[in-house]
Design a protein around this motif. Structure first.
Motif, PDB file in Angstrom:
ATOM      1  N   UNK A  33       0.843  -1.208   0.000  1.00  0.00           N
ATOM      2  CA  UNK A  33       0.000   0.000   0.000  1.00  0.00           C
ATOM      3  C   UNK A  33       0.878   1.258   0.000  1.00  0.00           C
ATOM      4  N   UNK A  34       1.938   1.236   0.789  1.00  0.00           N
ATOM      5  CA  UNK A  34       2.834   2.407   0.856  1.00  0.00           C
ATOM      6  C   UNK A  34       3.512   2.656  -0.489  1.00  0.00           C
ATOM      7  N   UNK A  39       3.706   5.770  -5.643  1.00  0.00           N
ATOM      8  CA  UNK A  39       3.731   5.874  -7.104  1.00  0.00           C
ATOM      9  C   UNK A  39       2.488   6.533  -7.671  1.00  0.00           C
ATOM     10  N   UNK A  40       1.340   6.315  -7.050  1.00  0.00           N
ATOM     11  CA  UNK A  40       0.108   6.864  -7.598  1.00  0.00           C
ATOM     12  C   UNK A  40      -0.243   8.245  -7.062  1.00  0.00           C
ATOM     13  N   UNK A  41       0.389   8.710  -6.026  1.00  0.00           N
ATOM     14  CA  UNK A  41      -0.001   9.983  -5.439  1.00  0.00           C
ATOM     15  C   UNK A  41       1.217  10.831  -5.083  1.00  0.00           C
ATOM     16  N   UNK A  45       3.104  14.507  -6.650  1.00  0.00           N
ATOM     17  CA  UNK A  45       3.118  15.690  -5.795  1.00  0.00           C
ATOM     18  C   UNK A  45       4.533  16.203  -5.567  1.00  0.00           C
ATOM     19  N   UNK A  46       5.490  15.274  -5.429  1.00  0.00           N
ATOM     20  CA  UNK A  46       6.887  15.698  -5.256  1.00  0.00           C
ATOM     21  C   UNK A  46       7.411  16.402  -6.514  1.00  0.00           C
ATOM     22  N   UNK A  47       7.035  15.861  -7.686  1.00  0.00           N
ATOM     23  CA  UNK A  47       7.429  16.524  -8.941  1.00  0.00           C
ATOM     24  C   UNK A  47       6.793  17.904  -9.054  1.00  0.00           C
TER      25      UNK A  47
END
Length: 194
Positions: A33-34, A39-41, A45-47
């Motif tokens: 899950x982590x 990868x999906x969220x 956001x970091x980019x």
């Protein structure tokens, strides 16, 4: 616990599995899950955060440049006003179309007053430039060194702008020099539009 016991696990009765296996499966699911969440969220956001930070730096630099200009705005306005006044004063030194004839007379009178003899005094065709027109005058005069100097000085003292170009001074006879030059005066072209 051995491999034989792992093979005998019943997937329909997960609650009956040994505690270490349940703990391992829970840890494995949490890690999955982590990783999926990252990868999906989080990665996107970091980019976006990195892009926003770069944009912030460029906007901050632009802000600082504009702020520096804004701080000096009053100085720039004052300097612009001084330049306008100076430009206006220079434009007033340019003859208008009706003053050109008087200026030609002033140039010839300055030469005669200096004691020069004119062999050639030839006003040429007007040469239009960006916002002004050049009015060249071909000159060929005779006189001594001091008379030539007085003539050039007299031209510089005229209330209108007169410049000397292509000056050539050669000896003619004992103490007599021949000066060939082009005197240019200038006329502001905007007056024709008014």
């Amino acid at each position: 616990m051995n491999l034989q016991e792992l093979n005998e696990l019943d997937f329909n009765n997960i609650g009956g599995w040994p505690t270490p296996v349940k703990a391992f499966i829970i840890i494995l699911l949490c890690v999955g899950v982590a990783v999926g969440w990252y990868y999906y969220n989080t990665e996107e956001q970091l980019l976006n955060l990195e892009t926003a930070e770069k944009k912030e730096l460029s906007l901050r630099a632009e802000f600082e440049r504009k702020q520096a200009k804004a701080v000096n705005l009053e100085k720039y306005k004052k300097q612009l006003e001084e330049m306008k006044q100076s430009f206006g004063a220079m434009l007033r030194q340019l003859p208008n179309k009706t003053e050109v004839a008087d200026l030609l007379v002033d140039v010839s009178q300055t030469g005669l007053a200096a004691g020069l003899e004119f062999e050639l005094f030839g006003p040429q065709a007007e040469v239009p430039r960006e916002f002004y027109a050049e009015l060249p005058i071909q000159l060929r005069v005779f006189g001594n060194y001091h008379e030539l100097g007085a003539f050039i000085s007299g031209l510089a003292a005229l209330p209108r702008i007169v410049t000397i170009h292509d000056v050539s001074v050669t000896p003619r006879a004992e103490g007599v020099l021949v000066m060939t030059a082009t005197a240019k005066t200038y006329r502001y072209l905007e007056e024709e539009a008014n």
